[in-house]
Design an enzyme around this catalytic site. Structure first.
Site, PDB file in Angstrom:
ATOM      1  N   LYS A 158       0.791  -1.242   0.000  1.00 52.92           N
ATOM      2  CA  LYS A 158       0.000   0.000   0.000  1.00 52.92           C
ATOM      3  C   LYS A 158       0.822   1.290   0.000  1.00 52.92           C
ATOM      4  O   LYS A 158       0.465   2.264   0.669  1.00 52.92           O
ATOM      5  CB  LYS A 158      -0.943   0.013   1.215  1.00 52.92           C
ATOM      6  CG  LYS A 158      -1.958  -1.103   1.227  1.00 52.92           C
ATOM      7  CD  LYS A 158      -2.860  -1.059   2.424  1.00 52.92           C
ATOM      8  CE  LYS A 158      -2.200  -1.623   3.660  1.00 52.92           C
ATOM      9  NZ  LYS A 158      -3.152  -1.925   4.740  1.00 52.92           N
ATOM     10  N   ASP A 194      -5.964  -5.789  10.266  1.00 53.57           N
ATOM     11  CA  ASP A 194      -7.304  -5.167  10.261  1.00 53.57           C
ATOM     12  C   ASP A 194      -8.427  -6.156   9.917  1.00 53.57           C
ATOM     13  O   ASP A 194      -9.545  -6.051  10.434  1.00 53.57           O
ATOM     14  CB  ASP A 194      -7.364  -3.934   9.333  1.00 53.57           C
ATOM     15  CG  ASP A 194      -6.805  -4.179   7.938  1.00 53.57           C
ATOM     16  OD1 ASP A 194      -6.395  -5.316   7.636  1.00 53.57           O
ATOM     17  OD2 ASP A 194      -6.771  -3.219   7.142  1.00 53.57           O
TER      18      ASP A 194
HETATM   19  C1  GLC Z   1      -2.820  -4.897   2.461  1.00 50.79           C
HETATM   20  C2  GLC Z   1      -2.074  -5.531   3.626  1.00 50.79           C
HETATM   21  C3  GLC Z   1      -2.997  -6.385   4.466  1.00 50.79           C
HETATM   22  C4  GLC Z   1      -4.223  -5.573   4.877  1.00 50.79           C
HETATM   23  C5  GLC Z   1      -4.901  -4.987   3.650  1.00 50.79           C
HETATM   24  C6  GLC Z   1      -6.108  -4.128   4.007  1.00 50.79           C
HETATM   25  O1  GLC Z   1      -3.210  -5.882   1.571  1.00 50.79           O
HETATM   26  O2  GLC Z   1      -0.988  -6.283   3.141  1.00 50.79           O
HETATM   27  O3  GLC Z   1      -2.335  -6.874   5.619  1.00 50.79           O
HETATM   28  O4  GLC Z   1      -5.105  -6.371   5.602  1.00 50.79           O
HETATM   29  O5  GLC Z   1      -3.964  -4.203   2.923  1.00 50.79           O
HETATM   30  O6  GLC Z   1      -5.770  -3.034   4.786  1.00 50.79           O
END
Ligand code: GLC
Length: 442
Positions: A158, A194
């Site tokens: 991200k 999350d």
């Molecule tokens: C990215 C992260 C993951 C998280 C997701 C949503 O894919 O690698 O851990 O849950 O974003 O925030």
């Protein structure tokens, strides 16, 4: 001069390019199961299938907890009260946008930024508020957990690149930063993703909930698995429930088109997070921008003078796509002067094909998770979903539900997609309560 036929043809081409048919969805599910199987068996593959060291809550967890949530765009600090009867309440809350220089600077600066947020939050708590000594840390990146309160960052996603964190134990980094800011009494008792937080928060009140999904800046999901099916947990009783974080954003057995590949090659992690780049909020606006530029160059969209507006990366965001779906004139907002109604229709079409494909892929991934747990759909399944895309993009949920109906007909009614607002913070507090063994009085 552009005519209606050209607009229609351009749209038709885009619909084909961004289509994700029922057949695609069925193939996707089979490949997804294959990758789940590999991940659980500890074989190389694109789904990490990370065990989280927690099972679902009983609803009796209680206490006051501090939650620190680092996910995508924002850093959030929350005080959460669990009443022990399935009710959770956020009693105080603060949020900061994470500056790009912090996301992409040093790990030290990032963890200091987090500790600073906690310090500011605690300073502003009224003096009569309950003492908050136990902190739950939602850190939403691929983390190999080794305990409920420990885990090593595998790689950033991200748009984060903060140096010196990959390969490190993140609770230790946070604890050191808290101590450095004079908060040595604060104990980090839980570390979570999350998705796991979201599943925990919903299942605190709803025992039918068996999947937590994020559709926001990034995308991912988790579900309860039997320890016996997880190679890494061969030492536990086979029937014990453990929540597994799929890290589905990195699923890579999915066909990308030329726009997806061009976008991917301009990211900070080319080749990685393929599914995430086709589905999540950080990328959808960028995908639409690239398509818009191509249409300008093909002479079917706007005038050449408008090109400059679309040349800057991230000039179009997923919020813009949500606004388009609400019928707003986003072209004018972006600075285009005098767009024609055909321009507006074409831009709305671009936005629609990009978000529709995202919603259908997300639904197919959910369908894969649900059928993994319950092949014939004999039980009810609540899917707890949080994230700006699901919450704010008009039609996203309906498009997902439509694919579930295409796949399962009437049996799709047993699958409920439900918005679990603030799940990640609340869920982290529940994990903290479980971890702290807290069945105590408030
Ligand atoms: C990215 C992260 C993951 C998280 C997701 C949503 O894919 O690698 O851990 O849950 O974003 O925030």
């Amino acid at each position: 001069m552009k005519d209606e036929n050209q607009t229609r043809e351009a749209l038709k081409r885009l619909e084909d390019l961004f289509s994700f048919s029922l057949r695609d969805a069925q193939q996707f599910i089979a490949l997804f199961h294959d990758e789940m199987q590999r991940g659980l068996a500890g074989k190389p593959g694109s789904l990490k299938m990370i065990p989280s060291y927690v099972g679902r809550p009983s609803g009796h967890e209680r206490g006051d907890f501090l939650a620190l949530d680092l996910g995508g765009t924002n850093l959030r600090v929350l005080a959460v009260r669990l009443d022990g009867e399935g009710k959770a309440r956020i009693t105080a809350f603060r949020r900061w946008v994470i500056p790009e220089k912090i996301m992409q600077g040093t790990g030290e600066a990032l963890f200091d930024f987090m500790a600073e947020g906690v310090a500011l939050f605690l300073d502003q708590m009224p003096p009569d508020s309950p003492q908050l000594r136990e902190l739950a840390f939602t850190f939403s990146f691929p983390v190999a957990q080794s305990a409920v309160d420990a885990g090593v960052l595998l790689n950033w996603t991200k748009g984060f690149t903060a140096k010196g964190v990959s390969g490190k134990e993140v609770v230790a980094l946070l604890s050191a930063a808290l101590a450095h800011k004079n908060m040595p009494d604060l104990r980090v008792v839980a570390l979570t993703n999350d998705t796991v937080g979201t599943l925990m928060a919903q299942s605190y009140t709803d025992p039918a909930c068996d999947m937590g999904v994020i559709l926001g800046t990034g995308t991912n999901a988790c579900y309860p698995e039997k320890a016996g099916r997880i190679a890494k947990l061969a030492h536990l009783e086979a029937d014990r429930e453990v929540i597994v974080n799929l890290e589905w954003g990195s699923f890579d057995r999915i066909q990308m088109n030329a726009f997806d590949s061009a976008l991917d090659s301009h990211t900070l992690n080319p080749g990685a997070q393929r599914l995430e780049k086709m589905v999540s909020g950080l990328y959808l606006g960028e995908l639409a921008r690239r398509v818009a530029l191509d249409l300008i160059d093909a002479g079917v969209f706007l005038r050449q003078e408008a090109r400059i507006i679309f040349e800057r990366e991230q000039a179009v965001t997923s919020e813009h796509l949500s606004q388009i779906a609400e019928g707003e004139d986003v072209l004018t907002r972006l600075g285009v002067s005098g767009p024609t109604s055909q321009d507006c229709a074409l831009f709305a079409g671009v936005s629609r094909v990009v978000t529709t494909r995202a919603a259908r892929i997300a639904a197919a991934a959910i369908a894969a998770g649900v059928t993994w747990m319950d092949a014939d759909l004999q039980r009810r399944h609540t899917i707890a979903i949080d994230g700006s895309l699901f919450e704010k993009c008009p039609g996203f949920q309906e498009t997902m539900e439509a694919l579930l109906i295409e796949l399962f007909g009437d049996r799709a009614t047993g699958i409920t997609l439900c918005h679990a607002a603030d799940g990640s913070g609340i869920g982290a507090a529940i994990i903290a309560a479980v971890a702290a063994g807290a069945l105590r009085q408030i």
